[in-house]
Design a protein around this motif. Structure first.
Motif, mmCIF file in Angstrom:
data_model
loop_
_atom_site.group_PDB
_atom_site.id
_atom_site.type_symbol
_atom_site.label_atom_id
_atom_site.label_comp_id
_atom_site.label_asym_id
_atom_site.label_seq_id
_atom_site.Cartn_x
_atom_site.Cartn_y
_atom_site.Cartn_z
ATOM 1 N N THR A 4 102.204 51.091 116.275
ATOM 2 C CA THR A 4 101.141 50.730 117.201
ATOM 3 C C THR A 4 101.055 49.218 117.335
ATOM 4 O O THR A 4 100.652 48.702 118.359
ATOM 5 C CB THR A 4 99.773 51.268 116.733
ATOM 6 O OG1 THR A 4 99.567 50.807 115.417
ATOM 7 C CG2 THR A 4 99.715 52.764 116.811
ATOM 8 N N ALA A 5 101.488 48.519 116.309
ATOM 9 C CA ALA A 5 101.382 47.063 116.332
ATOM 10 C C ALA A 5 102.103 46.478 117.532
ATOM 11 O O ALA A 5 101.678 45.480 118.082
ATOM 12 C CB ALA A 5 101.939 46.472 115.051
ATOM 13 N N PHE A 6 103.196 47.096 117.926
ATOM 14 C CA PHE A 6 103.848 46.511 119.099
ATOM 15 C C PHE A 6 103.885 47.442 120.310
ATOM 16 O O PHE A 6 104.265 47.031 121.383
ATOM 17 C CB PHE A 6 105.242 45.990 118.770
ATOM 18 C CG PHE A 6 106.181 47.031 118.215
ATOM 19 C CD1 PHE A 6 106.888 47.846 119.070
ATOM 20 C CD2 PHE A 6 106.346 47.161 116.847
ATOM 21 C CE1 PHE A 6 107.748 48.797 118.557
ATOM 22 C CE2 PHE A 6 107.206 48.123 116.345
ATOM 23 C CZ PHE A 6 107.914 48.934 117.197
ATOM 24 N N SER A 7 103.459 48.682 120.145
ATOM 25 C CA SER A 7 103.498 49.559 121.307
ATOM 26 C C SER A 7 102.215 49.460 122.127
ATOM 27 O O SER A 7 102.250 49.608 123.332
ATOM 28 C CB SER A 7 103.735 51.005 120.885
ATOM 29 O OG SER A 7 102.602 51.495 120.218
ATOM 30 N N THR A 8 101.077 49.194 121.464
ATOM 31 C CA THR A 8 99.823 49.128 122.203
ATOM 32 C C THR A 8 99.841 48.020 123.259
ATOM 33 O O THR A 8 99.499 48.274 124.407
ATOM 34 C CB THR A 8 98.634 48.945 121.250
ATOM 35 O OG1 THR A 8 98.843 49.775 120.137
ATOM 36 C CG2 THR A 8 97.330 49.268 121.939
ATOM 37 N N PRO A 9 100.245 46.799 122.891
ATOM 38 C CA PRO A 9 100.234 45.741 123.903
ATOM 39 C C PRO A 9 101.098 46.056 125.125
ATOM 40 O O PRO A 9 100.690 45.774 126.238
ATOM 41 C CB PRO A 9 100.779 44.535 123.160
ATOM 42 C CG PRO A 9 100.488 44.818 121.725
ATOM 43 C CD PRO A 9 100.639 46.297 121.597
ATOM 44 N N THR A 10 102.271 46.691 124.927
ATOM 45 C CA THR A 10 103.119 46.971 126.077
ATOM 46 C C THR A 10 102.449 47.940 127.037
ATOM 47 O O THR A 10 102.690 47.899 128.232
ATOM 48 C CB THR A 10 104.485 47.544 125.644
ATOM 49 O OG1 THR A 10 104.266 48.436 124.566
ATOM 50 C CG2 THR A 10 105.437 46.448 125.264
ATOM 51 N N ARG A 19 102.504 40.086 125.155
ATOM 52 C CA ARG A 19 103.889 40.537 125.167
ATOM 53 C C ARG A 19 104.729 39.743 124.177
ATOM 54 O O ARG A 19 105.529 40.270 123.431
ATOM 55 C CB ARG A 19 104.486 40.349 126.561
ATOM 56 C CG ARG A 19 104.687 41.663 127.262
ATOM 57 C CD ARG A 19 105.089 41.418 128.698
ATOM 58 N NE ARG A 19 104.857 42.629 129.471
ATOM 59 C CZ ARG A 19 105.801 43.530 129.674
ATOM 60 N NH1 ARG A 19 107.010 43.356 129.200
ATOM 61 N NH2 ARG A 19 105.542 44.607 130.375
ATOM 62 N N ARG A 21 103.699 38.175 121.583
ATOM 63 C CA ARG A 21 103.329 38.491 120.213
ATOM 64 C C ARG A 21 103.965 39.807 119.786
ATOM 65 O O ARG A 21 104.422 39.958 118.667
ATOM 66 C CB ARG A 21 101.805 38.552 120.096
ATOM 67 C CG ARG A 21 101.342 38.301 118.680
ATOM 68 C CD ARG A 21 99.860 38.041 118.632
ATOM 69 N NE ARG A 21 99.463 36.870 119.402
ATOM 70 C CZ ARG A 21 98.270 36.724 119.968
ATOM 71 N NH1 ARG A 21 97.385 37.662 119.863
ATOM 72 N NH2 ARG A 21 97.987 35.623 120.624
ATOM 73 N N SER A 22 104.003 40.785 120.693
ATOM 74 C CA SER A 22 104.574 42.071 120.335
ATOM 75 C C SER A 22 106.083 41.926 120.085
ATOM 76 O O SER A 22 106.643 42.600 119.242
ATOM 77 C CB SER A 22 104.313 43.081 121.445
ATOM 78 O OG SER A 22 105.113 42.764 122.553
ATOM 79 N N TRP A 23 106.696 41.005 120.797
ATOM 80 C CA TRP A 23 108.110 40.730 120.593
ATOM 81 C C TRP A 23 108.341 40.171 119.191
ATOM 82 O O TRP A 23 109.252 40.582 118.471
ATOM 83 C CB TRP A 23 108.551 39.724 121.663
ATOM 84 C CG TRP A 23 109.998 39.382 121.623
ATOM 85 C CD1 TRP A 23 111.033 40.130 122.116
ATOM 86 C CD2 TRP A 23 110.576 38.208 121.062
ATOM 87 N NE1 TRP A 23 112.216 39.491 121.896
ATOM 88 C CE2 TRP A 23 111.970 38.299 121.238
ATOM 89 C CE3 TRP A 23 110.047 37.085 120.411
ATOM 90 C CZ2 TRP A 23 112.844 37.310 120.800
ATOM 91 C CZ3 TRP A 23 110.900 36.094 119.981
ATOM 92 C CH2 TRP A 23 112.306 36.218 120.171
ATOM 93 N N ALA A 25 106.359 40.656 116.633
ATOM 94 C CA ALA A 25 106.096 41.748 115.693
ATOM 95 C C ALA A 25 107.344 42.599 115.517
ATOM 96 O O ALA A 25 107.710 42.981 114.403
ATOM 97 C CB ALA A 25 104.937 42.599 116.200
#
Lengths: 305, 399
Positions: A4-10, A19, A21-23, A25
């Motif tokens: 979820t740490a990087f899927s929620t923002p997308t 975006r 930040r999720s990259w 992560a």
């Protein structure tokens, strides 16, 4: 959670900062994910395949080919059911003993010794000191201590606690003792971590509200230290259930005390019956998962903030 | 276990020769205290004065080094906290984080097997207007709400003696006023004995029947709020409980009714009945709001003290009143609180003024001259600490 740490923002897309930040992560998580894929998921899949393999007809001993032999499981369980039960029985006993021994110890170090941080560190060092010596060596040392010529057996015989033809090594007692002894630090450290942070004012509040020390302990201290109890018991129970050192003939056990770990070891390394060994491993893992799942749910630690 | 019952009424609390030493320092030197049943008693003092230690001794959370504690005439010195008919509202709340608000409140009732604990807990929560949060965990409540739960958890037990350790510290002013009144109501209604520890003099004066002002492990003065305010006995009390103008000088004349103290060329008269020290160097004082500010030299008048002239050195407007600081030669800086009867300050910095006050408003201190400075200093330090919020402790962190 990691995902979820990087899927929620997308999913919320648009914002470039998020975006980015999720990259980051993803990059940070990559080594861990790769590691898990390579050293956990891949071997696990391989193990599952192995567990369904069938012997090569007219082949060498230990030669198997890919197949879908369900029987491996029924054979394994049928043949080793007592060992599976014994493994979980011993592991549960060792976990309970380790908890009973570790809790007062962790409480003493974590709560009673708070005013003396130096003594606290010293005592903690003593708890983990056994780790400085090899696990095998320590277990062998216990074998010597409990051997028929060792210091313990003659004394117990003299006191008639042990019959004249009695032994300690090779008995369930020795195996459970060994498991308890070897896993005590794994129990003590998480308990200590929780108890050390626990606010003693809750204990005072319990006393103020007419709860005797024992009631306060049951109603306040135990529930508040539940996260430590859960992690300590898991850290003890899971490895203890699969352990094959303590129960082995060469250490504290005998053929009467074999646990499922010993059966897995024998099938893999001695009998070269890889499918049975793999099937047993999978069964062991599944049972542990089920027991742990029920336990964590019952313990209700998710409620504890 | 038999079904428990509530205390019928409050109980006396008596402390006899209490002394408490910790390794390295003495928290309480020697304390004797009697709190009659049904009273609302406040222990007022700056942080570190020993008031919280006193409370913890009564609760049984600390053991006295010497002395005896009697509750309702029964010696409880050697009993454990859970055996005492006492409940505490902790400054840190200490609400059990693993229980719901309702279970927190019902905890004490269940331990004593009081009938229908759940209903009684709901009742107590309604009293603090938090019944709608009964099913929540304390961690999800605001500081003020937690404090009210802590209050409910203690009063639900109807203890013979309720101990309050700065219980209103985390509330905002409005809620604090409201809770002060509610606490007072509960106390009067139930007739329990309340022992309230606070550093907030206004809170102590609003709520308590009797206040004991503590400093450095000793009680400086004890009495009704008005008595303490109007007739402070020590420099510490005079300046910790409100503000005072203190003047030190030689006694220059005595009549059966009045004592005259020489102050440079001027002199101040104080009623003998209000002055415990009647010869040598004495310190007398008057409260700033008792002073009248005059812009012309007043005609000498019997029964009034006059000091002046002096110069106004500071004016600060605070809405209801204005505080003037006037430098008077021979008397030092004198503080005057004047009601704002007109718009804005009456005089400005630099103006020449006189101050006067009725003789009967003056008071003399018991303090020896050399003790006065220490008392003034302690009170100033205490006030400074209170301003910086030093005494307020943060809420318990989530475990």
């Amino acid at each position: 959670m990691a995902f979820t740490a990087f899927s929620t923002p997308t999913s919320t897309a648009a914002e470039p900062a998020v975006r980015k930040r999720s990259w980051i992560a993803l990059v940070l998580l990559l080594p861990g994910i790769l590691y898990l894929l390579l050293f956990f998921i891949a071997p696990l899949i391989s193990l599952i395949f192995t567990s369904f393999q069938q012997p090569v007809i007219d082949g060498d001993i230990g030669q198997y080919s890919a197949g879908f032999q369900w029987q491996n499981y029924t054979d394994a369980v049928g043949q080793y059911l007592p060992l599976i039960f014994r493994a979980f029985g011993y592991a549960i006993l060792a976990t309970v003993f380790a908890l009973v021994i570790s809790y007062p110890m962790a409480y003493f170090i974590g709560v009673k010794m708070r005013r003396w941080p130096l003594a606290q560190s010293l005592l903690l060092t003593l708890v983990i000191a056994p780790f400085f010596i090899s696990f095998l060596l320590r277990t062998l040392a216990w074998k010597q201590i409990f051997s028929d010529e060792g210091p313990v057996v003659p004394v117990l015989k003299a006191l008639s606690v042990l019959p004249t033809d009695g032994h300690i090594t090779g008995t369930p007692f020795a195996v459970v003792f060994g498991l308890t002894y070897n896993f005590i630090p794994f129990m003590t450290l998480p308990l200590y971590a929780v108890l050390e942070r626990m606010d003693v004012r809750y204990i005072e509040a319990g006393a103020d509200l007419y709860a005797s020390p024992w009631t306060t302990f049951r109603k306040v201290t135990i529930p508040l230290s539940m996260p430590g109890i859960v992690s300590g018991t898991l850290l003890t129970f899971i490895p203890a259930a699969g352990d094959y050192i303590n129960a082995s003939n060469d250490f504290l056990g005998s053929s009467q005390t074999s646990m499922v770990g010993n059966a897995i070891e024998a099938n893999f390394l001695v009998l070269q019956n890889y499918p049975i060994a793999a099937a047993l491993s999978i069964v062991l893992m599944a049972v542990i998962l089920i027991i742990v799942g029920i336990y964590v749910r019952r313990a209700g630690t998710e409620d504890l903030i | 276990m038999a079904t428990g019952t509530f205390a019928e009424k409050g109980a006396d609390l008596e402390l006899v020769g209490i002394q408490k030493r910790f390794p390295g320092f003495t928290a309480i030197e020697s304390l004797d205290l009697f709190i009659p049943e049904g009273s609302f008693f406040a222990l007022l003092g700056p942080s570190g004065c020993g008031k919280t230690t006193t409370l913890r001794l009564v609760a049984g959370l600390e053991e006295p080094t010497a002395g005896r504690i009697l509750i309702g005439g029964k010696d409880v010195t050697s009993t454990k906290p859970f055996q005492r008919p006492v409940n505490t509202v902790f400054q840190s709340y200490a609400l059990f984080p693993h229980m719901t608000v309702l279970e927190n409140v019902a905890f004490g009732l269940r331990r004593r097997s009081i009938a229908s604990p759940v209903e009684k807990a709901h009742e107590a929560l309604r009293l603090v207007e938090l019944d709608h949060l009964a099913a929540r965990k304390p961690g999800s409540l605001s500081g003020g709400q937690q404090q009210r739960v802590a209050l409910a958890r203690a009063i639900v037990n109807r203890p013979a003696l309720l101990l309050l350790d700065e219980p209103l510290g985390a509330l905002d002013l409005k809620l604090r006023r409201q809770m002060q009144l509610e606490l007072k109501d509960i106390q009067t209604e139930v007739g329990l004995t309340f022992l309230h520890v606070t550093h907030d003099q206004e809170e102590a004066m609003t709520m308590a029947d009797t206040i004991a002002v503590m400093n450095k492990g000793q009680i400086e003065q004890m009495g009704a709020p008005e008595e303490l305010y109007e007739l402070p006995r020590t420099a510490f009390v005079a300046n910790f409980l409100g503000q005072s103008n203190l003047f030190t000088g030689q006694v220059s004349g005595t009549t059966p009714d009045a004592l005259t103290v020489a102050l440079g060329s001027a002199s101040i008269t104080v009623p003998v009945a209000r002055a415990p020290r009647r010869s040598g160097t004495v310190t007398v004082g008057v409260r700033p709001e008792k002073l009248t500010l005059l812009t012309s030299a007043p005609v000498a008048e019997a029964g009034r003290n006059v000091l002046g002239s002096g110069r106004v050195v500071d004016v600060s407007f605070s809405g209801v009143s204005t505080q003037y600081v006037i430098a008077i030669p021979g008397a030092g800086d004198v503080v005057v609180f004047a009601q704002n009867m007109v718009f804005g300050p009456v005089v400005h910095v630099g103006a020449e003024v006189w101050v006067s006050w009725a003789v009967e408003h003056g008071f003399g201190l018991e303090d020896a001259p050399d003790e006065v400075a220490a008392g003034v200093h302690d009170a100033a330090v205490a006030a400074g600490l209170d301003d910086s919020g030093f005494d307020s402790e943060p809420a318990l962190e989530k475990a």
